[in-house]
Design an enzyme around this catalytic site. Structure first.
Site, PDB file in Angstrom:
ATOM      1  N   ALA A 166      36.929  27.550  36.597  1.00  0.00           N
ATOM      2  CA  ALA A 166      35.491  27.258  36.476  1.00  0.00           C
ATOM      3  C   ALA A 166      34.831  26.788  37.765  1.00  0.00           C
ATOM      4  O   ALA A 166      33.609  26.850  37.896  1.00  0.00           O
ATOM      5  CB  ALA A 166      35.273  26.216  35.374  1.00  0.00           C
TER       6      ALA A 166
ATOM      7  N   GLY B 236      35.498  28.125  40.710  1.00  0.00           N
ATOM      8  CA  GLY B 236      35.519  29.226  41.670  1.00  0.00           C
ATOM      9  C   GLY B 236      34.227  30.042  41.666  1.00  0.00           C
ATOM     10  O   GLY B 236      33.295  29.753  40.903  1.00  0.00           O
TER      11      GLY B 236
ATOM     12  N   MET C 192      33.663  33.235  40.698  1.00  0.00           N
ATOM     13  CA  MET C 192      33.397  33.937  39.431  1.00  0.00           C
ATOM     14  C   MET C 192      33.343  32.970  38.254  1.00  0.00           C
ATOM     15  O   MET C 192      32.522  33.125  37.346  1.00  0.00           O
ATOM     16  CB  MET C 192      34.491  34.993  39.185  1.00  0.00           C
ATOM     17  CG  MET C 192      34.329  36.242  40.020  1.00  0.00           C
ATOM     18  SD  MET C 192      32.763  37.079  39.721  1.00  0.00           S
ATOM     19  CE  MET C 192      33.000  37.652  38.046  1.00  0.00           C
TER      20      MET C 192
ATOM     21  N   GLY D 189      39.628  38.573  34.119  1.00  0.00           N
ATOM     22  CA  GLY D 189      39.067  39.330  35.237  1.00  0.00           C
ATOM     23  C   GLY D 189      39.902  39.193  36.487  1.00  0.00           C
ATOM     24  O   GLY D 189      39.704  39.917  37.458  1.00  0.00           O
TER      25      GLY D 189
ATOM     26  N   HIS E 257      35.131  44.213  50.725  1.00  0.00           N
ATOM     27  CA  HIS E 257      34.928  42.911  50.082  1.00  0.00           C
ATOM     28  C   HIS E 257      34.684  41.800  51.097  1.00  0.00           C
ATOM     29  O   HIS E 257      34.984  41.946  52.279  1.00  0.00           O
ATOM     30  CB  HIS E 257      36.160  42.541  49.240  1.00  0.00           C
ATOM     31  CG  HIS E 257      36.211  43.239  47.918  1.00  0.00           C
ATOM     32  ND1 HIS E 257      36.691  44.523  47.774  1.00  0.00           N
ATOM     33  CD2 HIS E 257      35.829  42.838  46.676  1.00  0.00           C
ATOM     34  CE1 HIS E 257      36.610  44.878  46.505  1.00  0.00           C
ATOM     35  NE2 HIS E 257      36.079  43.876  45.811  1.00  0.00           N
TER      36      HIS E 257
ATOM     37  N   LYS F 263      38.658  37.031  49.872  1.00  0.00           N
ATOM     38  CA  LYS F 263      39.470  37.644  48.812  1.00  0.00           C
ATOM     39  C   LYS F 263      40.947  37.596  49.193  1.00  0.00           C
ATOM     40  O   LYS F 263      41.298  37.925  50.331  1.00  0.00           O
ATOM     41  CB  LYS F 263      39.007  39.099  48.601  1.00  0.00           C
ATOM     42  CG  LYS F 263      39.723  39.827  47.487  1.00  0.00           C
ATOM     43  CD  LYS F 263      39.006  41.110  47.117  1.00  0.00           C
ATOM     44  CE  LYS F 263      39.760  41.901  46.058  1.00  0.00           C
ATOM     45  NZ  LYS F 263      39.992  41.117  44.840  1.00  0.00           N
TER      46      LYS F 263
ATOM     47  N   THR G  12      40.115  46.807  41.390  1.00  0.00           N
ATOM     48  CA  THR G  12      39.261  47.955  41.032  1.00  0.00           C
ATOM     49  C   THR G  12      39.748  49.225  41.733  1.00  0.00           C
ATOM     50  O   THR G  12      39.829  50.298  41.113  1.00  0.00           O
ATOM     51  CB  THR G  12      37.804  47.664  41.450  1.00  0.00           C
ATOM     52  OG1 THR G  12      37.428  46.403  40.913  1.00  0.00           O
ATOM     53  CG2 THR G  12      36.859  48.735  40.955  1.00  0.00           C
TER      54      THR G  12
HETATM   55  N1  LIG Z   1      37.073  41.565  36.974  1.00  0.00           N
HETATM   56  C1  LIG Z   1      35.992  41.381  37.739  1.00  0.00           C
HETATM   57  O1  LIG Z   1      34.895  41.913  37.463  1.00  0.00           O
HETATM   58  C2  LIG Z   1      36.102  40.505  38.927  1.00  0.00           C
HETATM   59  C3  LIG Z   1      37.311  39.978  39.254  1.00  0.00           C
HETATM   60  N2  LIG Z   1      37.428  39.119  40.299  1.00  0.00           N
HETATM   61  C4  LIG Z   1      38.743  38.524  40.472  1.00  0.00           C
HETATM   62  O2  LIG Z   1      38.690  37.214  39.914  1.00  0.00           O
HETATM   63  C5  LIG Z   1      39.592  36.364  40.599  1.00  0.00           C
HETATM   64  C6  LIG Z   1      38.860  35.123  41.067  1.00  0.00           C
HETATM   65  O3  LIG Z   1      37.929  35.476  42.067  1.00  0.00           O
HETATM   66  P1  LIG Z   1      36.992  34.375  42.729  1.00  0.00           P
HETATM   67  O4  LIG Z   1      36.238  33.653  41.685  1.00  0.00           O
HETATM   68  O5  LIG Z   1      36.262  35.070  43.818  1.00  0.00           O
HETATM   69  O6  LIG Z   1      38.083  33.382  43.371  1.00  0.00           O
HETATM   70  P2  LIG Z   1      37.922  31.828  43.710  1.00  0.00           P
HETATM   71  O7  LIG Z   1      39.020  31.531  44.669  1.00  0.00           O
HETATM   72  O8  LIG Z   1      36.519  31.524  44.098  1.00  0.00           O
HETATM   73  O9  LIG Z   1      38.203  31.102  42.309  1.00  0.00           O
HETATM   74  C7  LIG Z   1      39.463  30.929  41.733  1.00  0.00           C
HETATM   75  C8  LIG Z   1      39.451  29.564  41.058  1.00  0.00           C
HETATM   76  O10 LIG Z   1      40.631  29.454  40.264  1.00  0.00           O
HETATM   77  C9  LIG Z   1      41.073  28.116  40.380  1.00  0.00           C
HETATM   78  N3  LIG Z   1      42.473  28.000  39.933  1.00  0.00           N
HETATM   79  C10 LIG Z   1      43.610  28.207  40.638  1.00  0.00           C
HETATM   80  N4  LIG Z   1      44.671  28.002  39.852  1.00  0.00           N
HETATM   81  C11 LIG Z   1      44.208  27.645  38.633  1.00  0.00           C
HETATM   82  C12 LIG Z   1      44.819  27.305  37.412  1.00  0.00           C
HETATM   83  N5  LIG Z   1      46.157  27.255  37.276  1.00  0.00           N
HETATM   84  N6  LIG Z   1      44.032  27.010  36.340  1.00  0.00           N
HETATM   85  C13 LIG Z   1      42.682  27.043  36.445  1.00  0.00           C
HETATM   86  N7  LIG Z   1      42.037  27.357  37.605  1.00  0.00           N
HETATM   87  C14 LIG Z   1      42.798  27.665  38.674  1.00  0.00           C
HETATM   88  C15 LIG Z   1      40.848  27.771  41.848  1.00  0.00           C
HETATM   89  O11 LIG Z   1      40.888  26.371  42.089  1.00  0.00           O
HETATM   90  C16 LIG Z   1      39.470  28.375  42.053  1.00  0.00           C
HETATM   91  O12 LIG Z   1      38.440  27.466  41.723  1.00  0.00           O
HETATM   92  C17 LIG Z   1      40.200  37.216  41.729  1.00  0.00           C
HETATM   93  O13 LIG Z   1      41.442  37.749  41.290  1.00  0.00           O
HETATM   94  C18 LIG Z   1      39.185  38.329  41.898  1.00  0.00           C
HETATM   95  O14 LIG Z   1      39.746  39.495  42.425  1.00  0.00           O
HETATM   96  C19 LIG Z   1      36.369  38.794  41.075  1.00  0.00           C
HETATM   97  C20 LIG Z   1      35.142  39.337  40.829  1.00  0.00           C
HETATM   98  C21 LIG Z   1      34.904  40.236  39.722  1.00  0.00           C
HETATM   99  O1  LIG Z   2      37.659  39.366  44.584  1.00  0.00           O
HETATM  100  C1  LIG Z   2      36.559  39.895  44.306  1.00  0.00           C
HETATM  101  O2  LIG Z   2      35.486  39.505  44.779  1.00  0.00           O
HETATM  102  C2  LIG Z   2      36.558  41.042  43.384  1.00  0.00           C
HETATM  103  N1  LIG Z   2      37.660  41.336  42.783  1.00  0.00           N
HETATM  104  C3  LIG Z   2      37.849  42.380  41.835  1.00  0.00           C
HETATM  105  C4  LIG Z   2      38.806  43.412  42.371  1.00  0.00           C
HETATM  106  O3  LIG Z   2      39.783  43.051  43.052  1.00  0.00           O
HETATM  107  O4  LIG Z   2      38.627  44.597  42.091  1.00  0.00           O
HETATM  108  C5  LIG Z   2      36.531  42.952  41.342  1.00  0.00           C
HETATM  109  C6  LIG Z   2      35.476  43.061  42.376  1.00  0.00           C
HETATM  110  O5  LIG Z   2      35.825  44.068  43.258  1.00  0.00           O
HETATM  111  C7  LIG Z   2      35.280  41.735  43.104  1.00  0.00           C
END
Ligand SMILES: NC(=O)C1=CN([C@@H]2O[C@H](COP(=O)(O)OP(=O)(O)OC[C@H]3O[C@@H](n4cnc5c(N)ncnc54)[C@H](O)[C@@H]3O)[C@@H](O)[C@H]2O)C=CC1
Ligand SMILES: O=C(O)C1=N[C@H](C(=O)O)C[C@H](O)C1
Length: 245
Positions: free
Chosen positions: A6, A8, A10, A73, A130, A134, A141
């Site tokens: 929460a 992070g 996303m 996600g 990106h 990341k 994706t």
């Molecule tokens: N499916 C989608 O549409 C999308 C997927 N992503 C993916 O989502 C993931 C997160 O991306 P971001 O938010 O940019 O990363 P971020 O690094 O900003 O956030 C990750 C968060 O998870 C927390 N975290 C780490 N271990 C944890 C645990 N055991 N329990 C709870 N929280 C924990 C971290 O402290 C951090 O706040 C990545 O794998 C990214 O590729 C990102 C954007 C879109």
């Molecule tokens: O880390 C990101 O930012 C994103 N991660 C996802 C991925 O690895 O495909 C989705 C999107 O591209 C953003």
């Protein structure tokens, strides 16, 4: 519902989207130091996971054990980790897990269009671009796109893309994902972008998607949160919830 990760990028965007949705109630917002037991203690029926590749699988197994539906996600999943979740769900009828590498509608359509076009072109390569914070490459994706494109080409009997390279520096030709070349760019200022380049003699088709802001992922996340309680088992990819799979 609950959000994991929460604090992070996303996770915090998801918290705001859920708080703005009149039909959803956020009962738990957890980050790295929180005990996952808070999810069940708060009575969440669905949990959204936007954490990090190294912890997401463990989170999902704990949620499944607790009978909580999961919308995932976080990237970094492979065939083996998905199979472990599928096997676990066989013992927990009624529980649903969605693992979706991208929740943006345009990205899901890009993947569907690319898979549809793939058989008609001699060459195909993928470029994903990106933000530099990341932690994984190639993006989830791009991996999902490459597998969909490769599957469509194999099913149509299309040969791998031609490539006469005999000599190259390591990485110059990108990573080979299921016979498809994937190139990863990390650049300050970017959010999340993907191009699928398809080539034939004398022509090129480029299918490109840009997420300029993380709000682009929210309609897909909320759709999944609403649907997963009625979709038991493992679903991979938002396309299946949009009738595009
Ligand atoms: N499916 C989608 O549409 C999308 C997927 N992503 C993916 O989502 C993931 C997160 O991306 P971001 O938010 O940019 O990363 P971020 O690094 O900003 O956030 C990750 C968060 O998870 C927390 N975290 C780490 N271990 C944890 C645990 N055991 N329990 C709870 N929280 C924990 C971290 O402290 C951090 O706040 C990545 O794998 C990214 O590729 C990102 C954007 C879109
Ligand atoms: O880390 C990101 O930012 C994103 N991660 C996802 C991925 O690895 O495909 C989705 C999107 O591209 C953003």
């Amino acid at each position: 519902m609950a959000v994991l990760g929460a604090a992070g990028r996303m996770g915090s965007t998801t918290v705001r989207a859920v708080e703005a949705a009149p039909d959803l109630e956020l009962v738990a917002a957890l980050d790295a130091t929180d005990d996952l037991a808070k999810v069940t203690a708060a009575g969440a029926q669905v949990a959204v996971d936007f954490t990090v590749p190294s912890v997401t699988e463990g989170n999902v197994h704990a949620l499944v054990d607790a009978g909580v539906h999961a919308v995932v996600g976080t990237t970094g999943w492979d065939d083996a980790s998905r199979a472990r979740v599928r096997d676990h769900l066989a013992d927990r009828p009624g529980v649903g897990v969605l693992i979706a590498p991208n929740f943006a509608l345009g990205a899901v359509l890009t993947m569907a269009f690319a898979a549809r076009a793939a058989r008609w072109f001699e060459s195909v390569e993928i470029v994903e671009l990106h933000h530099p914070d990341k932690v994984d490459a190639p993006s989830g994706t791009a991996m999902h796109t490459a597998h969909a494109v490769a599957h469509a080409r194999r099913a149509a009997g299309v040969a791998p893309s031609p490539d006469a390279t005999e000599q190259s520096l390591d990485g110059a030709r990108g990573a080979l994902v299921d016979d498809v070349r994937v190139h990863a760019v990390r650049l300050r200022g970017l959010t999340a972008h993907e191009e699928v380049l398809l080539g034939n003699p004398g022509e090129q088709l480029t299918i490109r998607h840009d997420s300029f802001d993380r709000v682009s992922f929210m309609p897909g996340v909320l759709l999944a949160v609403r649907q997963m309680p009625s979709r038991p088992g493992l679903t991979v990819g938002l396309e299946h919830l949009l009738d595009l799979g």
